[in-house]
Design an enzyme around this catalytic site. Structure first.
Site, PDB file in Angstrom:
ATOM      1  N   ASP A  64       7.485   3.119  -9.164  1.00  0.00           N
ATOM      2  CA  ASP A  64       8.551   2.559  -8.326  1.00  0.00           C
ATOM      3  C   ASP A  64       8.224   1.186  -7.733  1.00  0.00           C
ATOM      4  OD1 ASP A  64       6.578   3.403  -6.619  1.00  0.00           O
ATOM      5  OD2 ASP A  64       7.810   4.781  -5.452  1.00  0.00           O
ATOM      6  N   HIS A  65       6.960   0.813  -7.704  1.00  0.00           N
ATOM      7  CA  HIS A  65       6.590  -0.445  -7.049  1.00  0.00           C
ATOM      8  C   HIS A  65       6.697  -1.646  -7.988  1.00  0.00           C
ATOM      9  CE1 HIS A  65       5.125   2.116  -3.858  1.00  0.00           C
ATOM     10  NE2 HIS A  65       4.642   1.094  -3.173  1.00  0.00           N
ATOM     11  N   ASP A 119      -0.161   6.629  -0.934  1.00  0.00           N
ATOM     12  CA  ASP A 119       0.772   5.682  -0.353  1.00  0.00           C
ATOM     13  C   ASP A 119       0.901   6.058   1.118  1.00  0.00           C
ATOM     14  OD1 ASP A 119       3.160   3.651  -1.344  1.00  0.00           O
ATOM     15  OD2 ASP A 119       3.550   4.695   0.539  1.00  0.00           O
ATOM     16  N   ARG A 379       8.255  -2.239   7.311  1.00  0.00           N
ATOM     17  CA  ARG A 379       7.188  -3.195   7.639  1.00  0.00           C
ATOM     18  C   ARG A 379       7.722  -4.619   7.623  1.00  0.00           C
ATOM     19  NH1 ARG A 379       2.538  -0.075   4.222  1.00  0.00           N
ATOM     20  NH2 ARG A 379       2.108   1.332   5.932  1.00  0.00           N
ATOM     21  N   SER A 535      -0.817  -0.449   4.711  1.00  0.00           N
ATOM     22  CA  SER A 535      -0.755   0.315   3.468  1.00  0.00           C
ATOM     23  C   SER A 535      -2.063   1.017   3.115  1.00  0.00           C
ATOM     24  CB  SER A 535      -0.341  -0.623   2.341  1.00  0.00           C
ATOM     25  OG  SER A 535      -1.370  -0.781   1.411  1.00  0.00           O
ATOM     26  N   ARG A 537      -3.420   0.803   0.190  1.00  0.00           N
ATOM     27  CA  ARG A 537      -3.974   0.181  -1.016  1.00  0.00           C
ATOM     28  C   ARG A 537      -5.491   0.065  -0.931  1.00  0.00           C
ATOM     29  NH1 ARG A 537      -0.676  -5.256   0.387  1.00  0.00           N
ATOM     30  NH2 ARG A 537       0.886  -3.636   0.418  1.00  0.00           N
TER      31      ARG A 537
HETATM   32  C1  MIC Z   1       3.344  -0.504   1.070  1.00  0.00           C
HETATM   33  O1  MIC Z   1       4.372  -0.116   1.581  1.00  0.00           O
HETATM   34  O2  MIC Z   1       2.616  -1.365   1.570  1.00  0.00           O
HETATM   35  C2  MIC Z   1       2.913   0.152  -0.200  1.00  0.00           C
HETATM   36  C3  MIC Z   1       3.011  -0.842  -1.243  1.00  0.00           C
HETATM   37  O3  MIC Z   1       3.777   1.199  -0.534  1.00  0.00           O
HETATM   38  C4  MIC Z   1       1.511   0.682   0.036  1.00  0.00           C
HETATM   39  C5  MIC Z   1       0.770   1.064  -1.112  1.00  0.00           C
HETATM   40  C6  MIC Z   1       0.338  -0.079  -1.921  1.00  0.00           C
HETATM   41  O4  MIC Z   1      -0.182  -1.044  -1.405  1.00  0.00           O
HETATM   42  O5  MIC Z   1       0.496   0.032  -3.109  1.00  0.00           O
HETATM   43  C7  MIC Z   1       1.383   1.786   1.054  1.00  0.00           C
HETATM   44  O6  MIC Z   1       2.130   1.821   1.994  1.00  0.00           O
HETATM   45  O7  MIC Z   1       0.453   2.599   0.965  1.00  0.00           O
HETATM   46 FE1  SF4 Z   2       7.838   1.288  -1.532  1.00  0.00          FE
HETATM   47 FE2  SF4 Z   2       5.941   1.107   0.357  1.00  0.00          FE
HETATM   48 FE3  SF4 Z   2       8.302  -0.135   0.623  1.00  0.00          FE
HETATM   49 FE4  SF4 Z   2       8.195   2.464   0.780  1.00  0.00          FE
HETATM   50  S1  SF4 Z   2       7.221   1.037   2.178  1.00  0.00           S
HETATM   51  S2  SF4 Z   2       9.714   1.290  -0.347  1.00  0.00           S
HETATM   52  S3  SF4 Z   2       6.636   2.973  -0.716  1.00  0.00           S
HETATM   53  S4  SF4 Z   2       6.749  -0.545  -0.908  1.00  0.00           S
END
Ligand code: MIC
Ligand code: SF4
Length: 643
Positions: A64-65, A119, A379, A535, A537
């Protein structure tokens, strides 16, 4: 003695340790989820562990990313993920099916089960009563290999919801209110458990909006009871038999209570650049806006999209702004199409994107320079949208839709009579984009496909007792993983290639970081409070490790990032006296003695300035053993590899 819901689930899953607040325990993980941006690494790690098949009740791999596919890298990753899922017994949700958290809520999450996801928004499933925790990919890989997950037995905060939300105020405003009160680190070491008469007034997707964004408080997770509303939702998803009742035994069992009177809430917004910077929309109304974005795992459910469609019905998006919509799943879209509400979005001029994360993680849809972007996401860290000087405000779908038609930030209560939506008794269930796990005999024959972007995991040596080097960078409080390892359309495709992605470490904070780290052959990072919030990550740990970062010395750490640092052999150390933070500067030569971590301490000698200070840490015995081994992968291989 009575218990909270969290305690009931934890105690049922505990396999090691004593259930006492602050003590380290290990719990059995029933379900796991991964998404592609963290998943490729998680499966490379899983493969390195060397287990023939996942050992969980259910593991799902979502895509999905990274769905922009600007070149071969993302599609190659998708094929790798699909082949790994087939090889090791996982469900695979194909690209286009939707956002992991939304689909998991619709199709897989179950009350009373534990879920570990790579995630940070995995707690979304807390809306249905699952104890859902975000973690780094390696911890999820270990859980898939049957290893229990270690955590500190959390404090349980009861969030009592009284009354009922007024018109035009919605679940997003509840979680923004909580963030207004506790800010971005008020949840560290805690679980927010919701209770009280207001709970039954909220549907499952509304509860999920709250547990999703609870992540922004730093909490371990958030959870709602499983009640009649939960049963109805599961029934409408054709899974009523998975319902169990879950409720707390009483208010007196919470460590702390926060009360929120829903009737008194008003539309709220988180201002740049922190989800904790919350103000009433009424106070900042009229602000000029260039972009509105509706969707993401926080607000992309059918309930939210229907509300937006009804607000946009018969209207046109204001000429000074662009409206982007990323629905959460195909199920959501199928319903909007069936009821004709999709047409309201199209007719109003919304730019409807794929059912994926999209602009939330800077994968397209970047706002113009210096603009204001009003988003229903979770975020608003600086630069995350893809435009460094854009100002992102986080709001409810109601506020976003009202703004989209008025052209300036608008309190939705100005729209007058509230819109009405009709939710289906039964959802449209079509799982044809979810590939089922293969039986073991067939799975064993599957060949895992690796494109040229998928590079092997780097290997790191064991920890030495004296760490030496320069301070490569000194940063302030609340540094996010988006600062440490940015995402976005340019960098996200490099998630399977550590040498390449490492070039972007801290690039949004200091363009010279990479060059300096290479020239100095690694060194140290000095951080403020809540270092690594945001996140899950693990690239924010692996890539600095690859550049030779040996330890991060900070005032305090965010949970998931600290776990990731440990997993990749970077020592997270804490100042014993926070004032020492001021004494150290970038460029100082340091010697950090980590030979006595077992005694709870380390010492730092600033060779440049000629002083020594004591450091402390929050590491468990196992964390220290992992660090000494050079990281969790060598540690697991030694302990369970090939089992
Ligand atoms: C995000 O919202 O920052 C992400 C992308 O979903 C991350 C995971 C990632 O960095 O791939 C998260 O929230 O864990
Ligand atoms: Fe995707 Fe992370 Fe954004 Fe949720 S917060 S939509 S999991 S990138």
């Amino acid at each position: 003695m009575g218990k909270t819901i969290t305690e009931k689930i934890l105690d049922k899953h505990i396999v090691e340790g004593t259930p006492e607040k602050g003590e380290e325990i290990k719990i059995k993980i029933d379900q796991t989820l991964t998404q592609d941006a963290t998943g490729t690494m998680a499966y490379l790690e899983f493969e390195a562990i060397g287990i023939p098949r996942v050992k969980t009740e259910l593991s799902v791999s979502y895509v999905d990313h990274n769905t922009l596919q600007t070149d071969f890298k993302n599609p190659d990753d998708h094929i790798y993920l699909q082949s790994v899922a087939a090889r090791y017994g996982l469900y695979f949700s194909r690209p286009g099916n939707g956002i992991c958290h939304q689909i998991h809520l619709e199709r897989f999450a179950r009350p009373g089960k534990t879920l570990l996801g790579s995630d940070s928004h995995t707690p979304t499933a807390g809306g249905i009563g699952s104890l859902a925790i975000g973690a780094g990919g390696l911890n999820v890989a270990a859980a898939m290999a049957g290893e229990p997950f270690a955590l500190k037995y959390p404090k349980i905060v009861g969030v009592k919801l009284n009354g009922k939300l007024p018109p035009w105020v919605s679940a997003k405003d509840i979680i923004l209110e909580l963030l207004r009160r506790v800010d971005v680190k008020g949840g560290v070491g805690k679980v927010f458990e919701y209770f009280g008469p207001g709970v039954k007034t909220l549907s499952i997707p509304e509860r999920a909006t709250i547990t999703n964004m609870g992540t922004e408080t730093g909490a371990t997770t958030s959870i709602f009871p499983s009640d009649e509303v939960t049963r109805e939702f599961l029934k409408a998803q054709g899974r009523e038999e998975q319902w169990i009742e879950l409720k707390s035994d009483g208010e007196e069992y919470y460590d702390e209570i926060i009360e929120i009177n829903l009737d008194e809430l008003e539309p709220l917004a988180a201002l740049p650049h922190s989800p904790g910077n919350v103000k009433p929309v009424a106070d900042i109304e009229g602000m000029e806006v260039q972009q509105v974005a509706i969707g993401s795992c926080t607000n992309s459910s059918l309930r939210d999209m229907k509300v937006v469609a009804q607000i946009l019905k018969g209207k046109t998006v204001a000429p000074n702004l662009s409206l982007l919509i990323n629905p959460g799943s195909r199920q959501v879209v199928a319903h909007l199409v069936e009821t004709g509400e999709y047409k309201y979005l199209v007719d109003a001029g919304a730019r409807i994107l794929e059912n994926a994360c999209g602009p939330c993680i800077g994968m397209g849809g970047a706002p113009p320079s210096g603009s204001v972007s009003i988003r229903t996401y979770n975020r608003n860290f600086e630069g995350r949208s893809g435009t460094k000087d854009a100002k992102v405000l986080l709001v409810s779908p109601e506020t976003a839709a009202a703004t989209a038609i008025n052209g300036v930030l608008t309190d939705p209560r100005k729209l007058g009579k509230p819109v009405e939506i009709v939710m289906p008794d039964r959802f449209i269930i079509n799982d044809n984009m979810i590939i089922l796990p293969l039986p073991p005999e067939e799975a064993e024959k599957v060949k895992v496909v690796r494109g040229p972007n998928i590079k092997p995991l780097p290997e790191f040596p064991p920890l030495v007792e004296k760490l030496e080097g320069e301070v490569l960078i000194k940063v302030g409080d609340n540094i996010t993983t988006d600062h440490i390892m940015p995402a976005g359309a340019k960098i996200l495709p490099l998630r399977s290639n550590i040498p390449e992605i490492s070039k972007y470490v801290f690039s949004r904070v200091d363009e010279k970081f990479y060059e300096r780290a290479m020239e100095k052959k690694g060194g140290f990072v000095i951080g403020g409070e809540n270092y690594g919030q945001g996140s899950s990550r693990e690239h924010a740990a692996i890539a600095p490790k690859y550049l030779g970062v040996k330890a991060v010395i900070a005032k305090s750490f965010a949970r998931i990032h600290s776990e990731n640092l440990i997993n990749f052999g970077i020592v997270p150390l804490v100042f014993s006296d926070v004032k020492d933070y001021d004494r150290i500067e970038q460029g100082d030569k340091l010697e950090v003695d980590v030979s006595s971590l077992e005694n709870g301490e380390a010492t730092l000698k600033d060779v440049t300035k000629g002083f020594s200070i004591k450091l402390k840490h929050n590491l468990s015995e196992m964390d220290i053993a992992i660090l000494r081994e050079g990281g969790k992968l060598p540690f697991i291989k030694k302990n369970i590899g090939g089992r």
